[in-house]
Design a protein around this motif. Sequence first.
Motif, PDB file in Angstrom:
ATOM      1  N   ALA A 122       0.824  -1.208   0.000  1.00 20.35           N
ATOM      2  CA  ALA A 122       0.000   0.000   0.000  1.00 20.35           C
ATOM      3  C   ALA A 122       0.859   1.260   0.000  1.00 20.35           C
ATOM      4  CB  ALA A 122      -0.929  -0.002   1.214  1.00 20.35           C
ATOM      5  N   ALA A 123       2.033   1.205   0.635  1.00 23.15           N
ATOM      6  CA  ALA A 123       2.929   2.361   0.645  1.00 23.15           C
ATOM      7  C   ALA A 123       3.602   2.573  -0.702  1.00 23.15           C
ATOM      8  CB  ALA A 123       3.986   2.181   1.734  1.00 23.15           C
ATOM      9  N   ALA A 231       4.221   5.175   7.548  1.00 25.23           N
ATOM     10  CA  ALA A 231       3.855   6.585   7.367  1.00 25.23           C
ATOM     11  C   ALA A 231       3.698   6.955   5.896  1.00 25.23           C
ATOM     12  CB  ALA A 231       4.900   7.491   8.020  1.00 25.23           C
ATOM     13  N   HIS A 232       4.130   6.070   4.993  1.00 29.01           N
ATOM     14  CA  HIS A 232       4.062   6.353   3.559  1.00 29.01           C
ATOM     15  C   HIS A 232       2.767   5.848   2.927  1.00 29.01           C
ATOM     16  CE1 HIS A 232       8.689   5.805   4.038  1.00 29.01           C
ATOM     17  NE2 HIS A 232       8.302   7.006   4.436  1.00 29.01           N
ATOM     18  N   LEU A 239      -6.827   0.240   7.480  1.00 26.99           N
ATOM     19  CA  LEU A 239      -7.435  -0.397   8.646  1.00 26.99           C
ATOM     20  C   LEU A 239      -6.433  -1.392   9.198  1.00 26.99           C
ATOM     21  CD1 LEU A 239      -9.768  -1.216  10.581  1.00 26.99           C
ATOM     22  CD2 LEU A 239     -10.491  -2.855   8.826  1.00 26.99           C
ATOM     23  N   MET A 240      -6.069  -1.244  10.471  1.00 24.33           N
ATOM     24  CA  MET A 240      -5.210  -2.215  11.133  1.00 24.33           C
ATOM     25  C   MET A 240      -6.023  -2.944  12.197  1.00 24.33           C
ATOM     26  SD  MET A 240      -1.559  -1.794  13.162  1.00 24.33           S
ATOM     27  CE  MET A 240      -0.669  -1.229  11.716  1.00 24.33           C
ATOM     28  N   ARG A 260       2.119   5.768  14.259  1.00 18.88           N
ATOM     29  CA  ARG A 260       2.973   6.447  13.279  1.00 18.88           C
ATOM     30  C   ARG A 260       2.294   6.609  11.927  1.00 18.88           C
ATOM     31  NH1 ARG A 260       6.680   2.557  15.194  1.00 18.88           N
ATOM     32  NH2 ARG A 260       6.846   1.587  13.133  1.00 18.88           N
ATOM     33  N   ALA A 261       1.237   5.849  11.678  1.00 19.71           N
ATOM     34  CA  ALA A 261       0.514   5.962  10.415  1.00 19.71           C
ATOM     35  C   ALA A 261      -0.229   7.292  10.353  1.00 19.71           C
ATOM     36  CB  ALA A 261      -0.469   4.808  10.257  1.00 19.71           C
ATOM     37  N   LEU A 262      -0.374   7.817   9.154  1.00 17.16           N
ATOM     38  CA  LEU A 262      -1.094   9.063   8.950  1.00 17.16           C
ATOM     39  C   LEU A 262      -2.536   8.760   8.561  1.00 17.16           C
ATOM     40  CD1 LEU A 262       1.668  11.011   6.973  1.00 17.16           C
ATOM     41  CD2 LEU A 262       1.318  10.862   9.451  1.00 17.16           C
TER      42      LEU A 262
END
Length: 297
Positions: A122-123, A231-232, A239-240, A260-262
């Motif tokens: 996904a990043a 973060a990218h 969704l985690m 840390r995710a945006l």
Amino acid sequence: MRHDIEFKTDDGITLRGWHYLPDTGTGPFPTVVMAHGYSAVKEMYLDSFAEVFARAGLASIVYDHRNFGASDGLPRQEIDPILQIRGYRDAITFAQSLPQTDAQRIGVWGSSYSGAHALVVAAQDRRVKAVVSQVPLISGHDNARRLIRADLIAGFQALCEEDRRQRYAGHAPAMSPVVAEDPAAPSALPTADSWAWFTKTHQDRAPSWKNEVTLRSIEMFLDYEPGAHIAHISPTPLLMIVGLTDHLTAADQALAAYERALEPKRLLTLKGGHFDAYTQDFDAASGAACQWFSEHL
């Protein structure tokens, strides 16, 4: 509705799996690309998740990683996380080639080791419009130091060095059990719940699963740092799903990575451990994933 499929990776390996389609309409449908975790094969409950998605109008591409299950690839039972990530991206390309797929509405789903892959894909790949990462590995280095006693790490590294010498000399790669009944015995996933889940699921659902991986697979596990990419992922919706009593891919590491995710992002916590997302917490895990994909695809 489920059909058998096969497709080629960019380097020519044939991967095999299933194409799930909703029973209503002819599409094109939003489509979720799915593969399993460390050594696992698609029969280990991926069909259950894909069936939930199909009832909600989502198609799925479900496949076995190279070197495992129905897919081709050598050496057998070797887990290279980089090649598995590339396999996800090849599966996206294959999905987009199908007339039943809405090529602009692609999601990726992964669990455990493939939950880590889903974060990285996904990043890296903006064709992905939504991602679900279930009980993911975050750091190979940190996770291994939860699973391997500190006084045993040097011995494991010596085994890896000897395996490299033997392979360089033309010998077959050394192998390791994935799980062992005694958590203190050598294995890739040395926890009691790993032994219980893999052996029961192998007996009940997945006769093609084998309790072995190459030793090099564990060495590559230690080098793998999927959390560095989290973060990218933004602006792709994440969704985690985290099991609060997960001690295989430690819950605190996943929760810290989520911070840390945006945005946009959502966290679902389950009461159970690593493998409960497939069984006793299945309705919550599959329902949340289904809702996420339906909302964002």
